[in-house]
Write an enzyme that holds these catalytic residues in place. Structure first.
Site, PDB file in Angstrom:
ATOM      1  N   HIS A 135     -16.991  26.030  -7.718  1.00 55.54           N
ATOM      2  CA  HIS A 135     -18.398  25.907  -7.068  1.00 55.54           C
ATOM      3  C   HIS A 135     -18.743  24.871  -6.313  1.00 55.54           C
ATOM      4  O   HIS A 135     -18.546  23.667  -6.700  1.00 55.54           O
ATOM      5  CB  HIS A 135     -19.604  26.355  -8.391  1.00 55.54           C
ATOM      6  N   HIS A 185     -17.607  33.874  -1.362  1.00 57.30           N
ATOM      7  CA  HIS A 185     -19.085  34.004  -1.843  1.00 57.30           C
ATOM      8  C   HIS A 185     -18.886  35.181  -2.851  1.00 57.30           C
ATOM      9  O   HIS A 185     -18.125  35.317  -3.721  1.00 57.30           O
ATOM     10  CB  HIS A 185     -19.799  34.109  -0.458  1.00 57.30           C
ATOM     11  N   ASP A 207     -18.658  34.967 -10.917  1.00 58.66           N
ATOM     12  CA  ASP A 207     -18.007  36.010 -10.512  1.00 58.66           C
ATOM     13  C   ASP A 207     -16.659  36.134 -11.372  1.00 58.66           C
ATOM     14  O   ASP A 207     -16.088  37.257 -11.506  1.00 58.66           O
ATOM     15  CB  ASP A 207     -17.464  35.688  -8.988  1.00 58.66           C
TER      16      ASP A 207
HETATM   17  N1  CMC Z   1      -8.456  27.256  -7.069  1.00 61.19           N
HETATM   18  C1  CMC Z   1      -7.570  26.335  -6.733  1.00 61.19           C
HETATM   19  N2  CMC Z   1      -8.144  25.001  -6.075  1.00 61.19           N
HETATM   20  C2  CMC Z   1      -9.374  24.981  -6.048  1.00 61.19           C
HETATM   21  C3  CMC Z   1     -10.340  26.084  -6.063  1.00 61.19           C
HETATM   22  C4  CMC Z   1      -9.842  27.346  -6.841  1.00 61.19           C
HETATM   23  N3  CMC Z   1     -10.505  28.352  -7.093  1.00 61.19           N
HETATM   24  N4  CMC Z   1     -11.535  25.653  -5.593  1.00 61.19           N
HETATM   25  C5  CMC Z   1     -11.600  24.376  -5.289  1.00 61.19           C
HETATM   26  N5  CMC Z   1     -10.286  24.219  -5.337  1.00 61.19           N
HETATM   27  C6  CMC Z   1     -10.011  22.774  -4.925  1.00 61.19           C
HETATM   28  C7  CMC Z   1      -9.535  22.469  -3.566  1.00 61.19           C
HETATM   29  O1  CMC Z   1      -8.419  22.789  -3.006  1.00 61.19           O
HETATM   30  C8  CMC Z   1      -9.996  21.287  -3.471  1.00 61.19           C
HETATM   31  O2  CMC Z   1      -8.911  20.210  -3.670  1.00 61.19           O
HETATM   32  P1  CMC Z   1      -8.481  19.092  -3.079  1.00 61.19           P
HETATM   33  O3  CMC Z   1      -9.789  18.152  -3.471  1.00 61.19           O
HETATM   34  O4  CMC Z   1      -7.136  18.582  -3.817  1.00 61.19           O
HETATM   35  O5  CMC Z   1      -8.564  19.159  -1.666  1.00 61.19           O
HETATM   36  C9  CMC Z   1     -11.192  20.864  -4.397  1.00 61.19           C
HETATM   37  O6  CMC Z   1     -10.862  22.007  -5.451  1.00 61.19           O
HETATM   38  C10 CMC Z   1     -12.535  20.912  -3.836  1.00 61.19           C
HETATM   39  O7  CMC Z   1     -12.572  22.345  -3.375  1.00 61.19           O
HETATM   40  P2  CMC Z   1     -13.422  22.555  -1.820  1.00 61.19           P
HETATM   41  O8  CMC Z   1     -12.796  23.814  -1.323  1.00 61.19           O
HETATM   42  O9  CMC Z   1     -13.798  21.435  -0.971  1.00 61.19           O
HETATM   43  O10 CMC Z   1     -14.881  23.135  -2.788  1.00 61.19           O
HETATM   44  P3  CMC Z   1     -15.944  24.072  -1.841  1.00 61.19           P
HETATM   45  O11 CMC Z   1     -17.232  23.449  -2.467  1.00 61.19           O
HETATM   46  O12 CMC Z   1     -16.034  23.755  -0.320  1.00 61.19           O
HETATM   47  O13 CMC Z   1     -15.560  25.530  -2.351  1.00 61.19           O
HETATM   48  C11 CMC Z   1     -15.816  27.428  -3.305  1.00 61.19           C
HETATM   49  C12 CMC Z   1     -16.394  26.326  -3.350  1.00 61.19           C
HETATM   50  C13 CMC Z   1     -16.404  28.153  -4.439  1.00 61.19           C
HETATM   51  C14 CMC Z   1     -15.617  28.147  -1.827  1.00 61.19           C
HETATM   52  C15 CMC Z   1     -14.229  27.187  -3.832  1.00 61.19           C
HETATM   53  O14 CMC Z   1     -14.292  26.759  -5.292  1.00 61.19           O
HETATM   54  C16 CMC Z   1     -13.509  28.524  -3.933  1.00 61.19           C
HETATM   55  O15 CMC Z   1     -12.837  28.959  -3.117  1.00 61.19           O
HETATM   56  N6  CMC Z   1     -13.492  29.478  -5.402  1.00 61.19           N
HETATM   57  C17 CMC Z   1     -12.805  30.401  -5.278  1.00 61.19           C
HETATM   58  C18 CMC Z   1     -13.704  31.544  -4.850  1.00 61.19           C
HETATM   59  C19 CMC Z   1     -15.012  31.715  -5.774  1.00 61.19           C
HETATM   60  O16 CMC Z   1     -14.963  32.140  -7.004  1.00 61.19           O
HETATM   61  N7  CMC Z   1     -16.077  32.110  -5.271  1.00 61.19           N
HETATM   62  C20 CMC Z   1     -17.497  32.299  -5.795  1.00 61.19           C
HETATM   63  C21 CMC Z   1     -18.395  31.363  -5.972  1.00 61.19           C
HETATM   64  S1  CMC Z   1     -19.602  31.586  -7.277  1.00 61.19           S
HETATM   65  C22 CMC Z   1     -20.435  33.099  -6.510  1.00 61.19           C
HETATM   66  C23 CMC Z   1     -21.276  32.454  -5.342  1.00 61.19           C
HETATM   67  O17 CMC Z   1     -22.264  31.918  -5.759  1.00 61.19           O
HETATM   68  O18 CMC Z   1     -21.273  33.033  -4.470  1.00 61.19           O
END
Ligand code: CMC
Length: 434
Positions: free
Chosen positions: A309, A267, A370
Site C-alpha cells: 500500500h 486500486h 483487497d
Molecule cells: N508484490 C511485489 N512487490 C511489490 C508489491 C507487490 N504487491 N507492491 C510493491 N512491491 C515492491 C515494488 O516492486 C517496489 O520494490 P523496489 O523498492 O525494489 O523497487 C517496492 O515494493 C515499493 O513499491 P511501489 O510500487 O513503489 O509502491 P507504490 O506505493 O507505488 O504502490 C501499490 C502501492 C498498492 C500500487 C503496490 O503495492 C501494488 O501494486 N500492490 C498490488 C495491487 C494492490 O493490492 N492494490 C490494492 C491497494 S489497497 C486498496 C486501495 O486502497 O485501492
C-alpha cells in the site's frame, strides 16, 4: 506568535525565501509551496504525489506507520463494530454522527431515492451481455448526468447534498442491475422495507418466481465491508473525482470518473485480481514459492495482488478487521464450496510465506483490504467481476463527501498541475513533400 516556516536557499543564485509551514490536526507539517514559483521561478516535481498534499480535508485521517484510519475522528474499528453503513454515510457527509431524528430522516431520504428513472433501464441493453459490470457502472452513472443536470447547481450546498443522496441511494440499484443484465435476469426493484445492505443483496439475488430471504449474517458482513471502503482520503479515485469536479462539472459525470479510476488493478480492481491470482496458482500445479519468486523478480511484471500500500507501511487496519470477518464466515460454514475452500487455503499459505519473506518484510508489504475482501465476496456468492463494483458502492459516499467539501471551499480552484517538460526543444516544421 510567529508562524512556523522553512527557509529555502537557491544555491544557484544565493536567494533565500521563507515558506510557511501549515499545521494539520494530525500528521506531518506541510510546506505551503504556493508562492514558490512566484518567488524563485521553480516548480516542484512529485509524480505519484509521494510527498504532496493536493488539498486540505476534514473528512478522513490515516497514519500509515501506525495503521490508523479515522472517519471524522472516529476510529474505523469502532465504526465497523458499532455503526451501520448508512450512519457512517451521514457522518462522512455531514461531519457529525446523527441523532435519532437526523438518522431517521436520512434513512428515509436514501430509501426514497433508490429507484432509477425508467428511461435509464434502456441504457443497459446497449451493453454486450458479457460486459464487465464496472464498464456498465461507468456508463450508467455518467448517464445519470443527463437526468439531473439543469437542476444541479454545484455551487448550491442543498443541490450538492441532493446529488449526494441520489448517488448513495441509486448506486446499489445500478450495481445490482449491472449483474442482473449480464446474467439475463430480470431487474429487481428496491424494497424500502429492507436495510441498505439487505436491499442490495435482495436486488442481486432474488427472483420474481421464488421468495428470497436475506441472510442477516451476510447482510451484516456486507455492511461492515461497505463501512471499511467508505472513504480513504486522497487515493487515486478520490483525487480523480476532485480533479474532475474542480472544473465545476456535473457531479454524476464526476463520479463516473472516480469509478473509472477505481477499476484499475493497482486500486479497487485488486480484489478481483487477487482471486484471479489465487486461481492461477491453484491451477498451475506449480509450487507457491515460484509465484513468490516471480513477484520479487524485477524483470517480471507479476506482483502479489492484495499486498502493499502506498500509505500503510505497517498494516492496513481495514485488512485486520476484514480478516476477522473472513474467519468468522468460515467458522459459520459460509464456505462450503470446495473451490472456495482451496482458494482460501492458498490465500492463507501465501500470506504466511510472504510475511516471513525478507523481500516483503524489508519493503513493508503487508496484505491490504483487497486481499481478504474478494474471499469474503466469494463466500457470499458474489461473482468475481462484481467485487470492484461493491468497492464502488461503498466508496460512493467518500467521493461525494470529498467533492462536496471541495465545492464548498471558497478558495477552491480548478486543478491544474504543472509539468517537467522533457520533449524536443523548439524546432521548425519540415514539409514531407519534396
Ligand atoms: N508484490 C511485489 N512487490 C511489490 C508489491 C507487490 N504487491 N507492491 C510493491 N512491491 C515492491 C515494488 O516492486 C517496489 O520494490 P523496489 O523498492 O525494489 O523497487 C517496492 O515494493 C515499493 O513499491 P511501489 O510500487 O513503489 O509502491 P507504490 O506505493 O507505488 O504502490 C501499490 C502501492 C498498492 C500500487 C503496490 O503495492 C501494488 O501494486 N500492490 C498490488 C495491487 C494492490 O493490492 N492494490 C490494492 C491497494 S489497497 C486498496 C486501495 O486502497 O485501492
Amino acid at each position: 506568535m510567529p508562524k512556523d516556516s522553512v527557509t529555502l536557499t537557491d544555491n544557484r543564485t544565493g536567494k533565500t525565501i521563507e515558506l510557511d509551514l501549515l499545521s494539520p490536526t494530525c500528521g506531518p507539517m506541510t510546506i505551503d509551496i504556493r508562492s514558490l514559483y512566484k518567488q524563485l521561478g521553480y516548480f516542484t516535481y512529485d509524480p505519484g504525489f509521494m510527498a504532496t498534499a493536493s488539498c486540505w480535508s476534514n473528512i478522513t485521517y490515516l497514519d500509515g506507520e501506525k495503521g490508523i484510519l479515522e472517519y471524522r475522528g472516529y476510529p474505523i474499528e469502532q465504526l465497523a463494530e458499532s455503526s451501520t453503513y448508512l450512519e457512517t454515510c451521514y457522518l462522512l457527509l455531514h461531519g457529525e454522527l446523527p441523532d435519532q431524528t437526523q438518522m431517521d430522516e436520512f434513512e428515509y431520504t436514501i430509501k426514497h431515492h433508490t429507484m432509477l428513472h425508467e428511461q435509464l433501464l434502456r441504457f443497459y441493453s446497449g451493453f454486450r451481455r458479457d460486459s464487465h459490470p464496472m464498464a456498465i457502472m461507468v456508463g450508467v452513472v455518467a448517464a445519470l448526468s443527463a437526468f439531473y443536470h439543469d437542476d444541479e447547481d454545484v455551487h448550491n450546498p442543498q443541490d450538492r447534498i441532493n446529488a449526494a443522496h441520489r448517488l448513495i441511494a441509486k448506486m446499489p440499484t445500478i450495481a445490482a442491475w449491472s449483474y442482473r443484465y449480464a446474467q439475463g435476469l430480470p431487474f429487481v426493484y428496491p424494497d424500502n422495507s429492507l436495510g441498505f445492505s439487505e436491499n442490495f443483496l435482495h436486488m442481486m439475488f432474488s427472483t420474481p418466481a421464488e421468495k428470497y430471504s436475506v441472510d442477516p449474517l451476510l447482510a451484516k458482513a456486507l455492511d461492515v465491508i461497505l463501512i471499511l471502503h467508505a472513504d480513504h482520503e486522497q487515493n487515486a479515485s478520490t483525487s480523480t473525482v476532485r480533479l474532475a469536479g474542480s472544473s465545476q462539472a456535473n457531479p454524476f459525470a464526476v463520479l463516473a470518473s472516480g469509478i473509472a479510476s477505481l477499476w484499475g488493478p493497482a486500486h479497487g480492481g485488486a480484489n478481483e485480481a487477487v482471486i484471479k491470482m489465487l486461481t492461477e496458482i491453484n491451477e498451475s500445479g506449480k509450487p507457491l514459492a515460484s509465484f513468490i519468486d516471480r513477484a520479487k523478480d524485477k524483470s517480471d511484471r507479476f506482483r502479489l495482488m492484495g499486498f502493499g500500500h502506498r500509505v500503510y507501511k505497517n498494516f492496513d487496519p481495514r485488512a485486520k478487521i476484514i480478516r476477522e470477518i473472513c474467519h468468522e464466515m468460515l467458522a459459520n460454514g459460509q464456505c462450503q464450496n470446495l473451490e472456495h475452500q482451496k482458494l482460501l487455503d492458498t490465500a492463507m499459505e501465501l500470506e504466511r510465506v510472504a510475511l516471513e519473506d525478507e523481500y516483503f518484510i524489508s519493503r513493508n508489504l503487508y496484505p491490504n483490504v483487497d486481499f481478504y475482501s474478494g474471499i469474503i465476496f466469494l463466500g457470499m456468492g458474489i461473482p468475481l467481476n462484481m467485487f470492484t463494483v461493491l468497492f464502488a458502492v461503498g466508496r460512493t459516499v467518500g467521493w461525494v463527501s470529498q467533492w462536496n467539501e471541495m465545492m464548498g471551499d471558497k478558495e477552491s480552484k480548478i486543478g491544474r498541475p504543472r509539468q517537467l517538460y522533457t520533449g524536443s526543444a523548439s524546432r521548425d516544421y519540415e514539409d514531407i513533400k519534396p
